[in-house]
Design a protein around this motif. Sequence first.
Motif, mmCIF file in Angstrom:
data_model
loop_
_atom_site.group_PDB
_atom_site.id
_atom_site.type_symbol
_atom_site.label_atom_id
_atom_site.label_comp_id
_atom_site.label_asym_id
_atom_site.label_seq_id
_atom_site.Cartn_x
_atom_site.Cartn_y
_atom_site.Cartn_z
ATOM 1 N N LYS A 166 0.802 -1.175 0.057
ATOM 2 C CA LYS A 166 0.152 -0.051 -0.174
ATOM 3 C C LYS A 166 1.027 1.305 -0.020
ATOM 4 C CE LYS A 166 -2.097 -1.211 3.860
ATOM 5 N NZ LYS A 166 -1.469 -2.573 4.289
ATOM 6 N N SER A 167 1.818 1.344 0.963
ATOM 7 C CA SER A 167 2.701 2.672 0.887
ATOM 8 C C SER A 167 3.522 2.813 -0.175
ATOM 9 C CB SER A 167 3.816 2.479 2.192
ATOM 10 O OG SER A 167 2.785 2.241 3.435
ATOM 11 N N THR A 168 4.037 1.893 -0.746
ATOM 12 C CA THR A 168 4.912 2.018 -2.218
ATOM 13 C C THR A 168 3.890 2.336 -3.236
ATOM 14 O OG1 THR A 168 6.534 0.270 -1.295
ATOM 15 C CG2 THR A 168 6.517 0.791 -3.715
ATOM 16 N N ALA B 70 -3.027 5.692 1.702
ATOM 17 C CA ALA B 70 -2.923 4.233 1.826
ATOM 18 C C ALA B 70 -3.275 3.386 3.240
ATOM 19 C CB ALA B 70 -1.427 3.696 1.846
ATOM 20 N N CYS B 71 -4.177 2.756 3.285
ATOM 21 C CA CYS B 71 -4.806 2.111 4.532
ATOM 22 C C CYS B 71 -5.379 0.933 4.331
ATOM 23 C CB CYS B 71 -5.771 3.195 5.194
ATOM 24 S SG CYS B 71 -7.109 3.459 4.138
ATOM 25 N N GLU C 75 -0.026 8.385 4.436
ATOM 26 C CA GLU C 75 0.212 6.987 5.208
ATOM 27 C C GLU C 75 -0.690 6.830 6.234
ATOM 28 O OE1 GLU C 75 0.698 3.735 6.077
ATOM 29 O OE2 GLU C 75 2.247 4.172 4.337
ATOM 30 N N ASP D 299 -0.989 4.547 8.292
ATOM 31 C CA ASP D 299 -0.175 3.927 9.530
ATOM 32 C C ASP D 299 0.200 5.189 10.262
ATOM 33 O OD1 ASP D 299 -0.578 1.400 8.935
ATOM 34 O OD2 ASP D 299 1.337 1.175 8.230
ATOM 35 N N HIS E 169 8.753 -1.743 11.824
ATOM 36 C CA HIS E 169 7.370 -1.325 11.388
ATOM 37 C C HIS E 169 6.560 -2.074 12.831
ATOM 38 C CE1 HIS E 169 3.259 -1.365 10.160
ATOM 39 N NE2 HIS E 169 3.439 -0.363 9.215
#
Length: 171
Positions: free
Chosen positions: A13-15, A78-79, A30, A32, A119
Amino acid sequence: MIVVVLGVAGSGKSTVGAAIADGLGVPFLEGDAVHPGSNIAKMRAGHALNDADREPWLRILADHIRGSAVSGQGLVVACSALKRRYRDELRSAAAEVWCLYLALDRDTAHGRVAARTGHFMPAGLVDSQFDDLEPLEPDEPGATIDATGDREVTVSLARSAVADFGGRAAP
């Protein structure tokens, strides 16, 4: 354009989200990074979040989406957004929220999460994410792509999906 990139831990998701945001020329959020500290502590301790834990986090994400829609700026978030009702809450924050679901199998997710460092999400929680996962339904605005390949392939598939939707994600 507001895009929510979703999937289980380790799906990329992040990338993918950062690459899409870059291609669209819009901010990237992001998910997170906006989790309440209590959620991070719970996951770090190896305990899965429940719906009540996720509510404040979803409200924060929805507020960012709403603010982006009001400003007309666009946004990529992104989640995990694992459940339909979570996505419905995010979509209720703006008229046009499009979801990109990064699909992959449990073994791939476990391997990726186990291999990453720094993480708070331990590999032991991957199964709980699959237990909660409700993939995109046909009536939800969005697309599903295979995220089991390498990063470059997944990013390419994601950019194509966004372009098909009407975005101008760079190649």
